[in-house]
Design an enzyme around this catalytic site. Sequence first.
Site, mmCIF file in Angstrom:
data_model
loop_
_atom_site.group_PDB
_atom_site.id
_atom_site.type_symbol
_atom_site.label_atom_id
_atom_site.label_comp_id
_atom_site.label_asym_id
_atom_site.label_seq_id
_atom_site.Cartn_x
_atom_site.Cartn_y
_atom_site.Cartn_z
ATOM 1 N N ASN A 149 0.756 -1.218 -0.114
ATOM 2 C CA ASN A 149 -0.028 -0.092 -0.118
ATOM 3 C C ASN A 149 0.910 1.376 -0.051
ATOM 4 O O ASN A 149 1.826 1.359 0.792
ATOM 5 C CB ASN A 149 -0.844 -0.002 1.365
ATOM 6 C CG ASN A 149 -2.014 0.998 1.264
ATOM 7 O OD1 ASN A 149 -2.844 1.075 0.336
ATOM 8 N ND2 ASN A 149 -2.070 2.337 2.078
ATOM 9 N N GLU A 150 0.639 1.916 -0.800
ATOM 10 C CA GLU A 150 1.566 3.321 -0.966
ATOM 11 C C GLU A 150 2.940 3.161 -0.656
ATOM 12 O O GLU A 150 3.362 3.793 0.243
ATOM 13 C CB GLU A 150 0.874 4.462 -0.064
ATOM 14 C CG GLU A 150 -0.527 4.758 -0.727
ATOM 15 C CD GLU A 150 -1.023 6.016 0.280
ATOM 16 O OE1 GLU A 150 -0.636 6.344 1.394
ATOM 17 O OE2 GLU A 150 -2.151 6.850 -0.336
ATOM 18 N N GLU A 306 -8.063 5.708 -3.976
ATOM 19 C CA GLU A 306 -8.575 6.087 -2.643
ATOM 20 C C GLU A 306 -8.724 7.882 -3.187
ATOM 21 O O GLU A 306 -7.845 8.436 -3.593
ATOM 22 C CB GLU A 306 -7.388 6.205 -1.548
ATOM 23 C CG GLU A 306 -7.174 4.913 -0.969
ATOM 24 C CD GLU A 306 -6.103 4.949 0.191
ATOM 25 O OE1 GLU A 306 -5.661 5.937 0.631
ATOM 26 O OE2 GLU A 306 -5.251 3.917 0.267
ATOM 27 N N LYS A 355 -9.619 8.028 13.051
ATOM 28 C CA LYS A 355 -10.986 8.273 13.112
ATOM 29 C C LYS A 355 -11.499 9.374 12.857
ATOM 30 O O LYS A 355 -13.062 9.316 12.697
ATOM 31 C CB LYS A 355 -11.028 7.787 14.714
ATOM 32 C CG LYS A 355 -10.374 8.643 15.650
ATOM 33 C CD LYS A 355 -10.766 8.362 17.074
ATOM 34 C CE LYS A 355 -9.807 8.967 18.049
ATOM 35 N NZ LYS A 355 -8.371 8.552 17.990
ATOM 36 N N HIS A 357 -11.059 10.985 9.839
ATOM 37 C CA HIS A 357 -10.872 10.724 8.502
ATOM 38 C C HIS A 357 -12.134 10.272 8.055
ATOM 39 O O HIS A 357 -12.808 9.507 8.583
ATOM 40 C CB HIS A 357 -9.793 9.844 7.851
ATOM 41 C CG HIS A 357 -9.531 10.113 6.502
ATOM 42 N ND1 HIS A 357 -10.467 9.437 5.590
ATOM 43 C CD2 HIS A 357 -8.445 10.342 5.993
ATOM 44 C CE1 HIS A 357 -9.743 9.913 4.546
ATOM 45 N NE2 HIS A 357 -8.516 10.530 4.435
HETATM 46 C C1 GAL Z 1 -3.530 6.868 2.673
HETATM 47 C C2 GAL Z 1 -3.431 5.347 2.944
HETATM 48 C C3 GAL Z 1 -4.585 5.122 3.558
HETATM 49 C C4 GAL Z 1 -5.092 6.255 4.684
HETATM 50 C C5 GAL Z 1 -5.335 7.382 3.983
HETATM 51 C C6 GAL Z 1 -5.768 8.464 4.519
HETATM 52 O O1 GAL Z 1 -2.158 7.528 2.633
HETATM 53 O O2 GAL Z 1 -3.262 4.683 1.789
HETATM 54 O O3 GAL Z 1 -4.508 3.982 4.404
HETATM 55 O O4 GAL Z 1 -4.225 6.305 5.523
HETATM 56 O O5 GAL Z 1 -3.992 7.691 3.142
HETATM 57 O O6 GAL Z 1 -5.993 9.744 3.795
#
Ligand code: GAL
Length: 693
Positions: A149-150, A306, A355, A357
Amino acid sequence: MRSAFSSTPWYGGDYNPEQWPEEMWGEDVRLMKSAGVNLATVGVFSWAMLEPREGQYDFGWLDRVLEELHLGGVRVDLATATASPPPWLSHSYPESLPVTAEGVRLSPGSRQAYCPSSPAYRAAAGRLVRALAARYGDHPALALWHINNEYGCHVSRCYCDESASAFRRWLEWRYGDIDGLNQAWSTAFWSQRYASFDEVMPPRVTPAYGNPTQLLDFDRFSSDELLACFLAEKAILREVTPDVPVTTNFMGLFRGIDYWTWAPHVDVISDDLYPDPADPDAALKASMARDLMRSLGRGRPWLLMEQATSAVNTRPQNAPKAAGQMRALSYQALARGADGILFFQWRQSAAGAEKFHSGMLPHSGTDTRVWREVKQLGRELRGLGQVMGEPVPAHAATVLDWHSWWAIEQRGLPVHSTYLALIAPWHAALTRAGAVVDFVHGDEDLTGYSLVVAPNMFVATEAQLAALDAAAYAGSTVLVTAQSAIVDESLRVRLNGYLGGLQETLGLWIEEFAPLAGAWARPGFVPVRPEATIAPTIELLGELLPGGRATGVEWAEVVRVRDAEVKATFVGGALDGLPALTRRGTGKGAAWYLATRLEPDAVAALVQTMLAEAGIAITPVHDGTTAGWVETVRRGGLTFVINHGDEPVTLAIDGTDLHSGEPASGRVLAPQEVAAVVPPGSPGSSPMKQVVV
Ligand code: GAL
């Protein structure tokens, strides 16, 4: 390999059911269905739940999650869960924790606490990936593998001893022998000559400027090292599940990784992007990332993996998205080539570091604006199958290169630069003018673009110089801006006028640099003799400039023309009368050179000149000239018009509005509103049901 996409856009988000009691999973899937969710990214941060102790796997809960999703008709983007190692890894293998340039070993307790070169991390990750592939490779819900992930989000550079060994191996691979390295790094300077690779270190904190090529090579190595982690996981997945496509989520214009080198290895390019709702230019900036994702895949459809439904919790102040803003930004991604719109995350967390977000399903449940917007978008996307797989034709190309990015931001240069601040104005001006921009690396065949802009290509390879030259001769309008081709890929200066082969293309050479850093711009400057200070800007005169004048900032060059028309000159000071903007006819095209950095209005004016010369005519489809940015992009037979401004605009375009079935012309598009216009007589023009929120 099977297709990574479905007949309508993917819609959904990260699903972290392990944060909730199992009794709620059924309700999750029921609500997903009602929101039109058809893809869930599962398991991103589940390593500690999947392997609570080294070698002891617990897949029972994940079996039940996947079954539940499958029965609900939701496909799965299954994560390999290697982005956040469990506590046992760093407990048993403390050397797997990353180390900063200052020598601080980072602690577990958040996420991504691993060194990309750590053999213990890589071995443990590989075992988990193999176990997941064996268990779920044939699962009917599995649509896509989500590797890690990222990559590099929090740790893109590690300076530990294991990284040092890996760096040395990488350097041996790159240079063959130590003489090659000494040559490339110019180690004759400051007594840095190495007798063997064993003496070479990662660029930890040094007393003075580090060796520039060592720094750049460490950037290259670090990107490659993370890529090696990705490729190791991918190899296992390919071996066990050869038909299942893989992705990993990129992060827009992320400095840490050279995405050009990654993109060919990723079956589906995906992106995470969190535009700041409080930034009036958020959509314009976001368009840059969307264009990059499409370009990385050379036009292939990509996935918005995302985004937030509303606020994030990562900024000092986290504004919620305005009503309709999430939808507007989602349509932007779709119009610019995305075949799926996903979020972080499905259900807003009740605990933990994120939490606050936003999620698709907010803390306050379904009687909320966010939920209604989520449902509306899900429903609309089901009616947008016609864009799936469709290309997004571009008008122009802009060169973007991580090597220049890394190198131009080093210390010890004539001015301090922020690479994106140099590139973004060109993309923004072209985009505002209605042109769709592809990003290019600069060494591919560029002759298909009638307009190519190469801003601040500080590091230039011979292949890049040749590609720009070929495009200019084949008929493109090519604009090169200041600070380009000053050094080669080893950061050795291109002597005798800089620019290398571009001297021929542009018909000029550079005698010296004239940075415009004003004395008073320096922290702590005391103006003893203010009249003697140097102006931090410089004026330009030329007919093409708005009102015949423009202001250059930060940077100027003493240009010596051999064979080019001077279109604007500097005025005043030491550069008075010297060329600031030039044009040389080249075969069927033209090569322009700009010897300073311009303010946005002048960039916009110059872009208009370039578009006109390149024969790119863009007809506006609305009357909004002063109302902020109204985006227009064509894809799959639809014209998407998105009002990112703060005033309504009236559409002036033939055809029908896909959502209402009404004629598009005359429709008033409120701020954050979207129109998808079907051309007159198009077979696919049956209206979508109007969705009332
Ligand atoms: C991304 C990440 C997610 C979450 C998101 C919040 O960097 O892949 O898991 O943390 O940001 O904005």
